[in-house]
Design a protein around this motif. Sequence first.
Motif, mmCIF file in Angstrom:
data_model
loop_
_atom_site.group_PDB
_atom_site.id
_atom_site.type_symbol
_atom_site.label_atom_id
_atom_site.label_comp_id
_atom_site.label_asym_id
_atom_site.label_seq_id
_atom_site.Cartn_x
_atom_site.Cartn_y
_atom_site.Cartn_z
ATOM 1 N N PHE A 15 0.843 -1.187 0.000
ATOM 2 C CA PHE A 15 0.000 0.000 0.000
ATOM 3 C C PHE A 15 0.879 1.237 0.000
ATOM 4 O O PHE A 15 2.065 1.171 0.320
ATOM 5 N N GLU A 16 0.291 2.368 -0.421
ATOM 6 C CA GLU A 16 1.014 3.636 -0.408
ATOM 7 C C GLU A 16 0.931 4.250 0.974
ATOM 8 O O GLU A 16 -0.151 4.399 1.528
ATOM 9 N N LEU A 17 2.083 4.576 1.525
ATOM 10 C CA LEU A 17 2.103 5.248 2.818
ATOM 11 C C LEU A 17 1.970 6.746 2.571
ATOM 12 O O LEU A 17 2.925 7.422 2.198
ATOM 13 N N ARG A 18 0.765 7.244 2.720
ATOM 14 C CA ARG A 18 0.521 8.659 2.485
ATOM 15 C C ARG A 18 0.716 9.448 3.774
ATOM 16 O O ARG A 18 0.405 8.947 4.849
ATOM 17 N N PRO A 19 1.232 10.659 3.644
ATOM 18 C CA PRO A 19 1.380 11.499 4.838
ATOM 19 C C PRO A 19 0.012 11.728 5.479
ATOM 20 O O PRO A 19 -0.959 12.032 4.797
ATOM 21 N N GLY A 20 -0.063 11.561 6.778
ATOM 22 C CA GLY A 20 -1.318 11.800 7.481
ATOM 23 C C GLY A 20 -2.262 10.635 7.433
ATOM 24 O O GLY A 20 -3.413 10.749 7.828
ATOM 25 N N LYS A 21 -1.785 9.459 6.926
ATOM 26 C CA LYS A 21 -2.649 8.286 6.884
ATOM 27 C C LYS A 21 -3.016 7.888 8.306
ATOM 28 O O LYS A 21 -2.146 7.765 9.156
ATOM 29 N N PRO A 22 -4.296 7.703 8.567
ATOM 30 C CA PRO A 22 -4.693 7.278 9.907
ATOM 31 C C PRO A 22 -4.296 5.839 10.178
ATOM 32 O O PRO A 22 -4.104 5.052 9.248
ATOM 33 N N GLY A 23 -4.145 5.508 11.440
ATOM 34 C CA GLY A 23 -3.802 4.133 11.806
ATOM 35 C C GLY A 23 -2.301 3.902 11.806
ATOM 36 O O GLY A 23 -1.509 4.831 11.829
ATOM 37 N N PHE A 24 -1.920 2.638 11.718
ATOM 38 C CA PHE A 24 -0.520 2.269 11.808
ATOM 39 C C PHE A 24 0.197 2.564 10.497
ATOM 40 O O PHE A 24 -0.376 2.428 9.417
ATOM 41 N N ALA A 25 1.503 2.911 10.593
ATOM 42 C CA ALA A 25 2.292 3.200 9.400
ATOM 43 C C ALA A 25 2.657 1.923 8.659
ATOM 44 O O ALA A 25 2.997 1.965 7.485
ATOM 45 N N ASN A 26 2.626 0.797 9.378
ATOM 46 C CA ASN A 26 3.009 -0.465 8.738
ATOM 47 C C ASN A 26 1.791 -1.326 8.423
ATOM 48 O O ASN A 26 1.904 -2.529 8.247
ATOM 49 N N ARG A 27 0.615 -0.679 8.353
ATOM 50 C CA ARG A 27 -0.602 -1.417 7.981
ATOM 51 C C ARG A 27 -1.318 -0.665 6.883
ATOM 52 O O ARG A 27 -1.317 0.556 6.849
ATOM 53 N N CYS A 28 -1.947 -1.411 5.969
ATOM 54 C CA CYS A 28 -2.687 -0.785 4.894
ATOM 55 C C CYS A 28 -3.946 -0.127 5.469
ATOM 56 O O CYS A 28 -4.362 -0.439 6.580
ATOM 57 N N PRO A 29 -4.541 0.797 4.712
ATOM 58 C CA PRO A 29 -5.736 1.495 5.211
ATOM 59 C C PRO A 29 -6.825 0.533 5.668
ATOM 60 O O PRO A 29 -7.510 0.797 6.653
ATOM 61 N N THR A 30 -6.981 -0.573 4.957
ATOM 62 C CA THR A 30 -8.023 -1.538 5.322
ATOM 63 C C THR A 30 -7.772 -2.121 6.700
ATOM 64 O O THR A 30 -8.677 -2.241 7.519
ATOM 65 N N CYS A 31 -6.523 -2.506 6.977
ATOM 66 C CA CYS A 31 -6.205 -3.134 8.251
ATOM 67 C C CYS A 31 -6.064 -2.096 9.361
ATOM 68 O O CYS A 31 -6.028 -2.450 10.533
ATOM 69 N N SER A 32 -5.960 -0.821 9.004
ATOM 70 C CA SER A 32 -5.883 0.220 10.020
ATOM 71 C C SER A 32 -7.261 0.543 10.557
ATOM 72 O O SER A 32 -7.401 1.066 11.661
#
Length: 73
Positions: A15-32
């Motif tokens: 997954f793309e680690l976008r700045p300001g992504k909620p949740g964990f930095a090492n998890r995709c948005p779905t798993c966050s």
Amino acid sequence: MAFPIKTCVACGEEFELRPGKPGFANRCPTCSEPEETGPAANSPVGAKGLGSEAELNAARRKAMRDMLYRKES
Ligand SMILES: [Zn+2]
């Protein structure tokens, strides 16, 4: 603009680690996202469920890789 590509530690998907992504930095948005419909993530059953899902994904990727290698050789 390109974002760094990370591999999710929960499901193994990239997954793309976008700045300001909620949740964990090492998890995709779905798993966050908090699982509202599934089993509680902090319960032993929920954690086991996540683990088996990751194993399933890993097995699927391995099978795919094996298939590709077989085609090349
Ligand atoms: Zn994930």
